[in-house]
Design a protein around this motif. Sequence first.
Motif, mmCIF file in Angstrom:
data_model
loop_
_atom_site.group_PDB
_atom_site.id
_atom_site.type_symbol
_atom_site.label_atom_id
_atom_site.label_comp_id
_atom_site.label_asym_id
_atom_site.label_seq_id
_atom_site.Cartn_x
_atom_site.Cartn_y
_atom_site.Cartn_z
ATOM 1 N N LYS A 101 0.829 -1.204 0.000
ATOM 2 C CA LYS A 101 0.000 0.000 0.000
ATOM 3 C C LYS A 101 0.861 1.250 0.000
ATOM 4 C CE LYS A 101 -3.874 2.087 2.515
ATOM 5 N NZ LYS A 101 -4.804 1.948 3.671
ATOM 6 N N GLU A 102 1.950 1.226 0.728
ATOM 7 C CA GLU A 102 2.849 2.381 0.758
ATOM 8 C C GLU A 102 3.675 2.470 -0.518
ATOM 9 O OE1 GLU A 102 5.219 2.047 4.223
ATOM 10 O OE2 GLU A 102 3.533 2.260 5.629
ATOM 11 N N ARG A 103 4.145 1.313 -1.024
ATOM 12 C CA ARG A 103 5.033 1.329 -2.192
ATOM 13 C C ARG A 103 4.314 1.773 -3.447
ATOM 14 N NH1 ARG A 103 6.803 1.677 -6.364
ATOM 15 N NH2 ARG A 103 8.596 0.656 -7.373
ATOM 16 N N PHE A 104 3.132 1.277 -3.693
ATOM 17 C CA PHE A 104 2.405 1.591 -4.924
ATOM 18 C C PHE A 104 1.292 2.603 -4.701
ATOM 19 C CE2 PHE A 104 4.074 -2.725 -5.605
ATOM 20 C CZ PHE A 104 4.751 -2.532 -6.805
ATOM 21 N N GLU A 110 -7.935 -0.831 -5.178
ATOM 22 C CA GLU A 110 -6.743 -1.466 -5.747
ATOM 23 C C GLU A 110 -6.166 -2.505 -4.792
ATOM 24 O OE1 GLU A 110 -4.630 2.154 -6.242
ATOM 25 O OE2 GLU A 110 -4.989 2.224 -8.412
ATOM 26 N N LEU A 111 -6.173 -2.185 -3.495
ATOM 27 C CA LEU A 111 -5.666 -3.137 -2.510
ATOM 28 C C LEU A 111 -6.553 -4.387 -2.457
ATOM 29 C CD1 LEU A 111 -3.508 -3.630 -0.375
ATOM 30 C CD2 LEU A 111 -5.017 -2.539 1.298
ATOM 31 N N GLU A 112 -7.853 -4.182 -2.571
ATOM 32 C CA GLU A 112 -8.758 -5.333 -2.606
ATOM 33 C C GLU A 112 -8.508 -6.192 -3.839
ATOM 34 O OE1 GLU A 112 -12.638 -3.714 -2.424
ATOM 35 O OE2 GLU A 112 -12.501 -3.133 -0.304
ATOM 36 N N ALA A 113 -8.175 -5.556 -4.959
ATOM 37 C CA ALA A 113 -7.888 -6.311 -6.179
ATOM 38 C C ALA A 113 -6.631 -7.169 -6.009
ATOM 39 C CB ALA A 113 -7.728 -5.359 -7.359
ATOM 40 N N ALA A 160 7.104 -3.868 -10.879
ATOM 41 C CA ALA A 160 7.397 -2.447 -10.678
ATOM 42 C C ALA A 160 6.141 -1.589 -10.837
ATOM 43 C CB ALA A 160 8.459 -1.981 -11.672
ATOM 44 N N SER A 161 5.002 -2.204 -11.058
ATOM 45 C CA SER A 161 3.759 -1.464 -11.230
ATOM 46 C C SER A 161 2.613 -2.266 -10.638
ATOM 47 C CB SER A 161 3.500 -1.178 -12.719
ATOM 48 O OG SER A 161 3.308 -2.378 -13.429
ATOM 49 N N ALA A 226 11.854 -2.787 1.029
ATOM 50 C CA ALA A 226 11.356 -3.615 -0.069
ATOM 51 C C ALA A 226 11.224 -5.075 0.355
ATOM 52 C CB ALA A 226 12.264 -3.506 -1.281
ATOM 53 N N GLY A 227 10.858 -5.280 1.621
ATOM 54 C CA GLY A 227 10.695 -6.641 2.114
ATOM 55 C C GLY A 227 9.531 -7.372 1.469
#
Length: 233
Positions: A101-104, A110-113, A160-161, A226-227
């Motif tokens: 959630k923080e990275r993208f 979107e998180l639910e997807a 990366a996306s 980036a864990g």
Amino acid sequence: PSLARRRVRPSTTAALAEPLMPARRAVSGSLRGISVSQAGQPEVAARRVSSLNDGEALLGFSSGLCSGRCFLYWLIFLSCLGGLLFGYDTGVISGASLLLKERFRLGAVELEAVVSSTILFAALGSLASGPINMRLGRRPTILLGSATFTLGALLMAASASFGTLVLGRVIVGVAVGLSSGTVPMFIAEVAPTAMRGKLVALNNVCIVSGQVLAGLVDGSFALVPAGWRDMLG
């Protein structure tokens, strides 16, 4: 005289057919999968061939590396890795979602997807596992699921996306569906009769163990930069 002949014919036919009745019963019983013994007690025909299944044949196998029992357990352990990955990939997202959630910069939809795409395509993959098993067989389907697991994990680790991440989760979901529909059936087919229930239940143990492992991995990489790549890959 003709009337007498007509009256004699049924009894004569019955007398001739009576010795053939036991044979007819045996044939009809075997066609139904049941043979009738001389005492009249039904016996399931599968009992007569249960000792000839692949699992008990493997118990008699021996090589320079291991005995038949060792080889059987090793085969089933490798098959149960599908259950382990099933549990891991459905459980690891609970900890990785916080970092994703923080990275993208994901919103709620979107998180639910990201979270639900694996479950959705796991259901579709399990439906497709039946025809694939019928066409390819158990072992090729398990190998196909393993390759799909690997592809999805590499894609998620290198994503990366948002789109690439969801695609990796979709591929892993298909692999989960293939393994969940194939591994229990394969274990039941290769396991000996006396050990079948225990070995099939081992797949369920591996699913829960995968979820436990996912929680441990999430906790280990929660503070690593980036864990999430290590969690998902």
